[in-house]
Scaffold this active site. Structure first.
Site, PDB file in Angstrom:
ATOM      1  N   ARG A   1       5.190   9.204  11.719  1.00 54.32           N
ATOM      2  CA  ARG A   1       3.718   9.745  11.597  1.00 54.32           C
ATOM      3  C   ARG A   1       3.650  11.125  12.133  1.00 54.32           C
ATOM      4  O   ARG A   1       2.822  11.783  11.161  1.00 54.32           O
ATOM      5  CB  ARG A   1       2.677   8.740  12.333  1.00 54.32           C
ATOM      6  CG  ARG A   1       2.531   7.512  11.787  1.00 54.32           C
ATOM      7  CD  ARG A   1       1.366   6.711  12.351  1.00 54.32           C
ATOM      8  NE  ARG A   1       1.598   6.141  13.744  1.00 54.32           N
ATOM      9  CZ  ARG A   1       1.598   4.810  13.647  1.00 54.32           C
ATOM     10  NH1 ARG A   1       1.842   3.966  12.796  1.00 54.32           N
ATOM     11  NH2 ARG A   1       2.093   4.401  15.039  1.00 54.32           N
TER      12      ARG A   1
ATOM     13  N   PHE B   1      -1.854  -0.010   2.632  1.00 55.89           N
ATOM     14  CA  PHE B   1      -1.678  -0.868   3.855  1.00 55.89           C
ATOM     15  C   PHE B   1      -1.940   0.081   5.195  1.00 55.89           C
ATOM     16  O   PHE B   1      -1.013  -0.049   6.025  1.00 55.89           O
ATOM     17  CB  PHE B   1      -0.258  -1.385   3.872  1.00 55.89           C
ATOM     18  CG  PHE B   1       0.313  -1.985   2.566  1.00 55.89           C
ATOM     19  CD1 PHE B   1      -0.012  -3.213   2.178  1.00 55.89           C
ATOM     20  CD2 PHE B   1       1.218  -1.130   1.587  1.00 55.89           C
ATOM     21  CE1 PHE B   1       0.585  -3.751   1.025  1.00 55.89           C
ATOM     22  CE2 PHE B   1       1.795  -1.857   0.442  1.00 55.89           C
ATOM     23  CZ  PHE B   1       1.164  -2.960   0.202  1.00 55.89           C
TER      24      PHE B   1
ATOM     25  N   ASP C   1      -7.034  -0.792   2.724  1.00 53.87           N
ATOM     26  CA  ASP C   1      -6.691  -2.064   3.416  1.00 53.87           C
ATOM     27  C   ASP C   1      -7.368  -3.037   2.688  1.00 53.87           C
ATOM     28  O   ASP C   1      -8.641  -3.150   2.311  1.00 53.87           O
ATOM     29  CB  ASP C   1      -6.780  -1.841   4.802  1.00 53.87           C
ATOM     30  CG  ASP C   1      -5.834  -2.889   5.531  1.00 53.87           C
ATOM     31  OD1 ASP C   1      -4.690  -2.568   5.996  1.00 53.87           O
ATOM     32  OD2 ASP C   1      -6.144  -3.961   5.998  1.00 53.87           O
TER      33      ASP C   1
ATOM     34  N   ALA D   1      -3.719  -4.171  -1.966  1.00 54.36           N
ATOM     35  CA  ALA D   1      -3.052  -2.798  -2.054  1.00 54.36           C
ATOM     36  C   ALA D   1      -2.633  -2.826  -3.538  1.00 54.36           C
ATOM     37  O   ALA D   1      -2.628  -1.709  -4.320  1.00 54.36           O
ATOM     38  CB  ALA D   1      -1.899  -2.761  -1.140  1.00 54.36           C
TER      39      ALA D   1
ATOM     40  N   ASP E   1       3.366   1.649   4.003  1.00 47.69           N
ATOM     41  CA  ASP E   1       3.573   1.118   5.131  1.00 47.69           C
ATOM     42  C   ASP E   1       3.356  -0.248   5.270  1.00 47.69           C
ATOM     43  O   ASP E   1       2.387  -0.946   5.933  1.00 47.69           O
ATOM     44  CB  ASP E   1       3.386   1.803   6.422  1.00 47.69           C
ATOM     45  CG  ASP E   1       3.864   1.232   7.835  1.00 47.69           C
ATOM     46  OD1 ASP E   1       4.803   0.562   7.614  1.00 47.69           O
ATOM     47  OD2 ASP E   1       3.160   1.234   8.759  1.00 47.69           O
TER      48      ASP E   1
ATOM     49  N   CYS F   1       9.182  -2.706   7.856  1.00 44.33           N
ATOM     50  CA  CYS F   1       9.454  -2.979   9.032  1.00 44.33           C
ATOM     51  C   CYS F   1      10.071  -4.309   8.993  1.00 44.33           C
ATOM     52  O   CYS F   1      10.183  -5.415   9.809  1.00 44.33           O
ATOM     53  CB  CYS F   1       8.013  -3.257   9.849  1.00 44.33           C
ATOM     54  SG  CYS F   1       6.862  -4.527   9.108  1.00 44.33           S
TER      55      CYS F   1
END
Length: 398
Positions: free
Chosen positions: A212, A228, A250, A279, A299, A339
């Site tokens: 970030r 997201f 979101d 999204a 993300d 992730c």
């Protein structure tokens, strides 16, 4: 105190000798030490097939990862004393890496405490326990945290999916002192309120801190789309760094309210708009409306939870990145993150390459990022290396 023995099969000690901490159920010599003879969370001495001690672990006979090594020193059982020692080691790293007390204090295996996560928000700590072994010493965990940090409050946020696998109940409760519903943190010079009780995981995702920060470096004067968004970690920081405008998307109204509150907290509410939508629906609608942005940030949650989800998950990453690329101006920046532990870095790069070929774009990779120093990667445990972030410049085909 004498501990029972967990005997491994022949050659099953190779992973442990190589530095890993996990033992799988099919590696145990159940003829000598039947797994059903152990209680979930019980501590044991792990022995090789020839009876050589390898260390102390805690056991769960009902899970695929049936044991997790605590120490290779047979004198060090999992108790308050060892917890204090490991917490001090973890704290020393974070204090060297960060100037303020806002970080992940404990990151499981990488900090020698498999099954334990602790996030620090100044004087408040949020603890997640995901294994039966750690659950059995939760009182010692609280006592050790109080000794090392003297917090104003400790919250158990024990509602993760792994607890069901371990046969543990879910609960959220105060373990020490008093913890407000929202706690304040500062990241990259920007202030946020983290909803530690009602939010996702511990309420905040510290792992993308460095990524970030890099987005802040590029954001000045840009029109940014943050997809997201959760509570606005990326988007609000982009606005604070001088973005012309930021649109956050979101699906959760709770998250939308948090985004707006965090924008107001930093005086950028006039730049940030929050849209409640799925999204993919929002991305497709924006493509149809021919909206354009200078930077699109993706993300998403982990599209690949298990190995068997890889094919379906990669398709989701493909869809999201292709839609995002179509929304970019002729000279735009795509920030693509994942992730998902089961999505390798090269595969995410392949996804973006494929999108570039399909849309006839000239794509260059400017930067690659991963998790910060408060999410250290255990050099012998590849599973602890999960986070990917890539910044691409996207131009028309040459």
């Amino acid at each position: 105190m004498n501990l029972p023995v967990l005997r491994l099969q022949a050659k099953a000690d190779r992973r442990l000798r190589g530095g890993h901490l996990w033992i799988y159920s099919n590696e145990v010599d159940i003829a000598v030490t039947p797994l059903k003879g152990f209680q979930p969370g019980e501590q044991v001495v792990v022995e090789s097939a020839v009876g050589k001690p390898l260390g102390i672990a805690y056991v769960n006979p009902n899970t695929l990862i049936c044991a997790r090594l605590v120490s290779r020193d047979l004198s060090l059982q999992l108790n308050k004393s060892l917890l204090v020692h490991r917490l001090n080691q973890a704290l020393s790293l974070r204090q060297r890496a960060f100037s303020e007390p806002y970080y992940r204090l404990v990151f499981g295996e990488a900090d020698g405490l498999s099954g334990l996560v602790v996030d620090r928000f100044g004087d408040y700590l949020v603890v997640q326990i995901s294994t039966a072994g750690m659950e059995l010493v939760k009182d010692e965990i609280v006592a050790a945290l109080c000794q090392v940090l003297k917090p104003a409050g400790i919250l158990f946020k024990n509602d993760g999916k792994m607890r069901a696998v371990e046969g543990l109940d879910e609960y959220v409760s105060e373990a020490w002192g008093s913890v407000p519903d929202e706690v304040i943190l500062r990241e990259n010079g920007v202030e946020f309120a983290a909803p530690v009780r009602e939010g996702q995981k511990t309420g905040w995702f510290y792992d993308h801190r460095m990524n970030r920060a890099r987005v802040q470096h590029y954001a000045k004067g840009l029109r940014v789309l943050d997809v997201f968004s959760y509570v606005g970690g990326w988007g609000v920081q982009a606005a604070a760094a001088g973005a012309e405008s930021v649109t956050c998307i979101d699906v959760s109204q709770f998250a939308i309210d948090q985004i707006n509150a965090n924008a107001r907290r930093n005086g950028v509410e006039d730049k940030v708009s929050a849209v409640k939508s799925d999204a993919f629906d929002a991305l497709k609608a924006m493509v149809v409306e021919k909206q354009r942005f200078d930077m699109v940030i993706l993300d998403p949650p982990a599209f690949i939870q298990r190995r068997k989800d890889v094919a379906k998950g990669e398709q989701a990453y493909q869809r999201a990145n292709q839609l995002a690329m179509r929304l970019l101006e002729k000279d735009g920046l795509l920030v693509s993150a994942s992730c998902s532990m089961h999505l390798q870095r090269e595969r995410l790069l392949d996804v973006v390459r494929s999108c570039g070929r399909t849309l006839e774009r000239h794509v260059t990779l400017l930067e690659q990022g991963g998790q910060g120093a408060d999410h250290p990667i255990h050099a012998m445990i590849s599973e602890t290396d999960y986070l990917k972030s890539m910044i691409f410049r996207v131009l028309p085909a040459l």
